[in-house]
Design an enzyme around this catalytic site. Structure first.
Site, PDB file in Angstrom:
ATOM      1  N   CYS A   9      -3.780   4.836   9.134  1.00 60.19           N
ATOM      2  CA  CYS A   9      -2.510   4.303   9.633  1.00 60.19           C
ATOM      3  C   CYS A   9      -1.872   5.172  10.710  1.00 60.19           C
ATOM      4  CB  CYS A   9      -1.531   4.136   8.472  1.00 60.19           C
ATOM      5  SG  CYS A   9      -2.103   2.984   7.206  1.00 60.19           S
ATOM      6  N   CYS A  34       7.870   3.502   5.874  1.00 58.12           N
ATOM      7  CA  CYS A  34       7.006   3.240   4.722  1.00 58.12           C
ATOM      8  C   CYS A  34       7.791   2.921   3.468  1.00 58.12           C
ATOM      9  CB  CYS A  34       6.092   4.447   4.453  1.00 58.12           C
ATOM     10  SG  CYS A  34       7.001   5.941   4.038  1.00 58.12           S
ATOM     11  N   CYS A  93       0.838  -1.202   0.000  1.00 55.38           N
ATOM     12  CA  CYS A  93       0.000   0.000   0.000  1.00 55.38           C
ATOM     13  C   CYS A  93       0.872   1.251   0.000  1.00 55.38           C
ATOM     14  CB  CYS A  93      -0.926  -0.005   1.205  1.00 55.38           C
ATOM     15  SG  CYS A  93      -2.130   1.345   1.193  1.00 55.38           S
ATOM     16  N   CYS A  94       1.907   1.277   0.845  1.00 53.52           N
ATOM     17  CA  CYS A  94       2.808   2.421   0.885  1.00 53.52           C
ATOM     18  C   CYS A  94       3.501   2.623  -0.458  1.00 53.52           C
ATOM     19  CB  CYS A  94       3.851   2.241   1.991  1.00 53.52           C
ATOM     20  SG  CYS A  94       3.203   2.432   3.674  1.00 53.52           S
ATOM     21  N   CYS A 141      -1.270   8.850   6.684  1.00 50.11           N
ATOM     22  CA  CYS A 141      -2.609   8.525   6.214  1.00 50.11           C
ATOM     23  C   CYS A 141      -3.525   8.275   7.413  1.00 50.11           C
ATOM     24  CB  CYS A 141      -2.572   7.287   5.325  1.00 50.11           C
ATOM     25  SG  CYS A 141      -1.731   7.557   3.745  1.00 50.11           S
TER      26      CYS A 141
END
Length: 253
Positions: free
Chosen positions: A211, A236, A125-126, A208
């Site tokens: 997170c 990340c 995702c990162c 985010c």
């Protein structure tokens, strides 16, 4: 000393020379020297230290581009601060967003919030929302300016002022490496720098929304980032080699 005086040095030698020189300079002078190396891009998360750098760039009218990674999962407060900061300092903050196809591919494989399920999914995702957009933001840049500070986490305790990032082929400049939170706060107050209201609600480090959580008393600054993972060294992938980040396991993160 100017950059022209050092033009014959190899990249790593130039980085080491500038790193030593930065020790004696104030923030504006550090940034001005960084801008003299070549095309400079500052990537801001809109956190309090990044707001200090943006303020210096704007007030000094320095030739440094300001960019942010608009991941699609940011807090509403962060998005509002982008517009406020542009107006306050008369600058443009370039938004770099993830590719829609990449996001769709991630969701198809892991689910929208699959990052909670494994370190692999979180790094994926990162990569989609941050690492790939960062590469586009830095495309063609000679200098990458960041808001990294040594006191943010144990993983960042040895952060230099200047280093040569061989993987990306550019100079990475961390002009606030030696600044404390107290020094950051004093600068913000002196220059009326707009900051994210989440800081006052216990979020010293803001990423985010899914997170990031507020930290508890006594926790380090970045404890609220990816809080469901176990190790303080979690990152990340923006500030560690991507190969190293992707090889981490749940036991080491």
């Amino acid at each position: 000393m100017t950059i022209h005086d050092l033009s014959g040095l190899r990249p790593a030698e130039l980085a080491a020379t500038l790193d030593a020189r930065f020790e004696t300079l104030d923030l504006a002078s550090r940034l001005r020297l960084a801008a003299g190396i070549g095309r400079a891009v500052f990537t801001s998360s809109l956190g309090i230290e990044d707001q200090v750098i943006t303020a210096a760039i704007g007030m000094e009218r320095l030739d440094i581009e300001v960019a942010t990674l608009e991941t699609g999962r940011l807090f509403a407060e962060t998005l509002a601060l982008i517009d406020e900061t542009e107006e306050r300092f008369g600058i443009e903050i370039r938004r770099h967003r993830p590719q829609e196809a990449d996001v769709a591919g991630y969701v198809a494989q892991y689910g929208l919030n699959g990052f909670y399920e494994s370190v692999e999914a979180r790094h994926a995702c990162c990569h989609v929302r941050k690492v790939a957009p960062l590469a586009r933001a830095l495309d063609g840049a000679t200098v990458w300016v960041t808001g990294l500070r040594r006191s943010q986490s144990g993983n960042r305790a040895a952060t230099p002022f200047v280093e040569y990032d061989a993987e990306r082929g550019l100079f990475k400049v961390n002009p606030l490496a030696d600044w404390s939170l107290e020094e950051i706060a004093a600068y913000v107050e002196k220059h009326a720098v707009p900051t994210n209201p989440l800081h006052a609600r216990g979020y010293p480090s803001i990423g985010c929304e899914p997170c990031t959580r507020a930290i508890k008393p006594g926790e380090p600054e970045r404890a609220g980032r990816w809080w469901w993972e176990n190790d303080e060294k979690r990152e990340c992938g923006l500030h560690v080699p991507e190969a190293a980040a992707s090889s981490l396991t749940s036991s080491s993160l």
